[in-house]
Scaffold this motif. Structure first.
Motif, short mmCIF file in Angstrom:
data_model
loop_
_atom_site.label_atom_id
_atom_site.label_comp_id
_atom_site.label_asym_id
_atom_site.label_seq_id
_atom_site.Cartn_x
_atom_site.Cartn_y
_atom_site.Cartn_z
N SER A 52 45.06 73.52 44.14
CA SER A 52 46.23 72.62 44.11
C SER A 52 46.69 72.23 42.71
O SER A 52 47.77 71.67 42.55
N GLY A 53 45.88 72.53 41.68
CA GLY A 53 46.27 72.17 40.31
C GLY A 53 45.86 70.76 39.93
O GLY A 53 45.49 69.95 40.79
N THR A 54 45.95 70.47 38.63
CA THR A 54 45.60 69.14 38.10
C THR A 54 46.53 68.80 36.94
O THR A 54 46.84 69.66 36.12
N ALA A 55 46.97 67.56 36.89
CA ALA A 55 47.87 67.13 35.81
C ALA A 55 47.13 67.08 34.48
O ALA A 55 45.90 67.01 34.42
N ARG A 56 47.87 67.10 33.39
CA ARG A 56 47.30 67.05 32.04
C ARG A 56 46.59 65.72 31.79
O ARG A 56 47.04 64.66 32.23
N PHE A 57 45.47 65.79 31.10
CA PHE A 57 44.66 64.64 30.70
C PHE A 57 44.04 63.88 31.89
O PHE A 57 43.64 62.74 31.77
N GLN A 58 44.00 64.54 33.04
CA GLN A 58 43.32 63.96 34.20
C GLN A 58 41.94 64.60 34.34
O GLN A 58 41.67 65.66 33.78
N GLN A 59 41.07 63.96 35.10
CA GLN A 59 39.78 64.57 35.36
C GLN A 59 39.95 65.75 36.32
O GLN A 59 40.62 65.64 37.33
N ALA A 60 39.34 66.86 35.97
CA ALA A 60 39.33 68.03 36.86
C ALA A 60 38.17 67.88 37.83
O ALA A 60 37.03 67.68 37.41
N PHE A 61 38.48 67.95 39.10
CA PHE A 61 37.44 67.82 40.14
C PHE A 61 37.24 69.15 40.86
O PHE A 61 38.10 70.02 40.85
N ILE A 62 36.08 69.26 41.48
CA ILE A 62 35.80 70.37 42.38
C ILE A 62 35.30 69.79 43.69
O ILE A 62 35.23 68.57 43.85
N ASN A 63 34.94 70.66 44.63
CA ASN A 63 34.48 70.22 45.93
C ASN A 63 33.15 70.87 46.24
O ASN A 63 33.05 72.09 46.27
N TYR A 64 32.13 70.06 46.45
CA TYR A 64 30.79 70.60 46.73
C TYR A 64 30.63 71.03 48.18
O TYR A 64 29.60 71.59 48.55
N GLY A 65 31.62 70.72 49.01
CA GLY A 65 31.53 71.01 50.44
C GLY A 65 31.90 69.78 51.25
O GLY A 65 32.01 68.68 50.72
N SER A 66 32.09 69.97 52.55
CA SER A 66 32.52 68.87 53.44
C SER A 66 31.33 68.01 53.85
O SER A 66 30.94 67.98 55.02
N HIS A 67 30.76 67.30 52.88
CA HIS A 67 29.54 66.53 53.12
C HIS A 67 29.84 65.06 53.33
O HIS A 67 30.69 64.48 52.64
#
Length: 462
Positions: free
Chosen positions: A269-284
């Motif tokens: 989905s993308g991430t705005a500039r100077f924001q924290q980049a997140f990932i997803n470890y799974g549907s936990h």
């Protein structure tokens, strides 16, 4: 970041974030502040270490965020579908790294094959022991020195957990102790490569630190089997990449690319500039996040509250046929994962309660109820009323635990306070879920104060 038991598995294409979730995230992003860490010496050394191994990164920098702590910040906007990070194989710490090191000959010649997890743990402990002589020191220096996983929890912190999490927390603590105690002979064989007595290096505390480092920070990467290790080998420690934090509604695609020989993460989905980049470890859900990674995700859409079998039996202890019903539910695999969520009780819980509402004389109908056959209106109301009672008991336990946590926080040291903080977050999230579930159940009750004529001990045919 972390791993899911046998290694961290990324799952792309999960449920899409709703408008409310996006608004919450946008609101929180507007108030979150960050401080760059890239000029701190330990991160300068880490980047130099990785650059020497072929890693180049112009999109992300380490930063400290007011909401999550340490993470990675975007230096420019990340477009949907864009590669977020690509970490060369030479930067990954795997069992191949271990077997090719000074530890390799000891592992290969040991009479009993070690697990991949233990091999990585021993390597981390030995490398930390080597200090400046370690090739991997720049990575080890940015690893946490302690964790908020149950393996670290004091007895007081464990008792503040919900019952079903408490059992698994104790199992985790015991599992780490067992790994340490059952491998003493192998540890002693490593004395020639250590400049201190082995019992002072490969201590329980050192192994616990390494175990949590691998279990919470490794990415999933399948390795071919070999003649020296036993069990599934799916771990890879990924320096810098493992600074990425989890957010439940973020979508990414991640895997090892056999063509580029890099571990790659692509943003969906993308991430705005100077924001924290997140990932997803799974549907936990949050209980699993706490057990495996040592944190809780606020507003986690996957979170539920588990109904413990002991609680269920306590609430229904007046039913003379309860043992037979519990045995029947167990034989039909319906005693696991009985939960409630913000949307109400789960299908599994309500199905179990409907069966528990049936008298023993209607035993011939029990199977049909498990397969979805409706019960009479009175039994349905009894089931909803019992679900309410279970929620109220769980909520009472949650309030008691929160009071206990508040008391403990007044008289403990910083490390225990951090552990209590994670458990408090879990309890607060569950308090919200239980409150919403009770509202849903209230709406399901036609006349909640009316005495119910159809009880489990009464032989009324539905």
């Amino acid at each position: 970041m972390g791993s899911t038991g046998s290694g961290w598995v990324m799952r792309g294409g999960g449920r899409r974030a709703g408008r409310a979730a996006r608004k919450r995230r946008q609101k929180s992003e507007s108030t979150v502040q960050s401080v760059s860490l890239c000029h701190q010496l330990q991160y300068v050394k880490l980047m130099k270490f990785l650059h020497q191994r072929g890693f180049t990164s112009t999109l992300l920098q380490p930063a400290l965020f007011t909401d999550t702590g340490r993470g990675l910040q975007t230096l420019r906007a990340i477009k949907p579908g864009q590669l977020l990070i690509s970490l060369p194989e030479s930067c990954l710490l795997t069992t191949s790294t271990v077997l090719d090191s000074y530890l390799g000959q000891y592992i290969k010649s040991w009479k009993r094959r070690l697990s991949p997890l233990l091999a990585l743990c021993v390597f981390l402990v030995c490398e930390r022991h080597q200090g400046e002589a370690s090739d991997w020191l720049p990575y080890i220096d940015v690893l946490p020195t302690t964790y908020t996983c149950p393996a670290y929890f004091t007895d007081d912190v464990v008792t503040a957990l919900p019952a079903c999490v408490r059992r698994r927390a104790l199992e985790q603590r015991e599992a780490v102790r067992e790994i340490h105690s059952s491998n003493q002979d192998f540890f002693r064989s490593l004395q020639p490569i250590l400049n201190q007595p082995v019992e002072e290096v490969l201590t329980y505390e050192a192994l616990r630190w390494a175990w949590c480092s691998v279990n919470t920070r490794s990415v999933f990467m399948s390795h071919p089997s070999n003649n020296f290790l036993s069990g599934q080998d799916v771990y890879a420690l990924a320096p810098f990449l493992d600074l990425l934090n989890h957010q439940p509604d973020v979508q990414v695609k991640a895997s090892f690319n056999d063509v580029t020989r890099c571990y790659e993460i692509r943003s969906v989905s993308g991430t705005a500039r100077f924001q924290q980049a997140f990932i997803n470890y799974g549907s936990h859900d949050n209980q699993r996040l706490l057990l495996e990674y040592g944190f809780v995700a606020p507003g986690n859409p996957h979170s539920v509250v588990y109904v413990d079998i002991d609680l269920l039996c306590d609430v229904l202890r007046g039913d003379v046929s309860l043992n037979r019903k519990i045995k029947f539910l167990k034989e039909n695999s319906l005693l696991q994962n009985l939960t409630v969520s913000s949307d109400g009780p789960s299908w599994r819980l309500m199905t179990a309660l409907r069966l528990l509402s049936m008298p023993q004389t209607l035993y011939h109908q029990w199977k049909a109820v498990l397969l979805g056959q409706a019960v009479c209106e009175e039994r349905e109301e009894w089931s909803v009323h019992t679900a309410q009672t279970l929620c109220q008991r769980l909520l009472q336990d949650t309030h008691t635990a929160l009071d206990k946590i508040a008391d403990l926080m007044q008289r403990c040291d910083q490390s225990v306070r951090e552990q209590l903080g994670v458990v408090r977050s879990l309890r607060r999230e569950e308090r919200c879920i239980l409150g919403r579930c009770l509202e849903v159940l209230q709406g399901m009750m036609r006349q909640p104060d009316e005495p119910l004529s159809c009880q489990p001990g009464v032989d009324t045919v539905s």
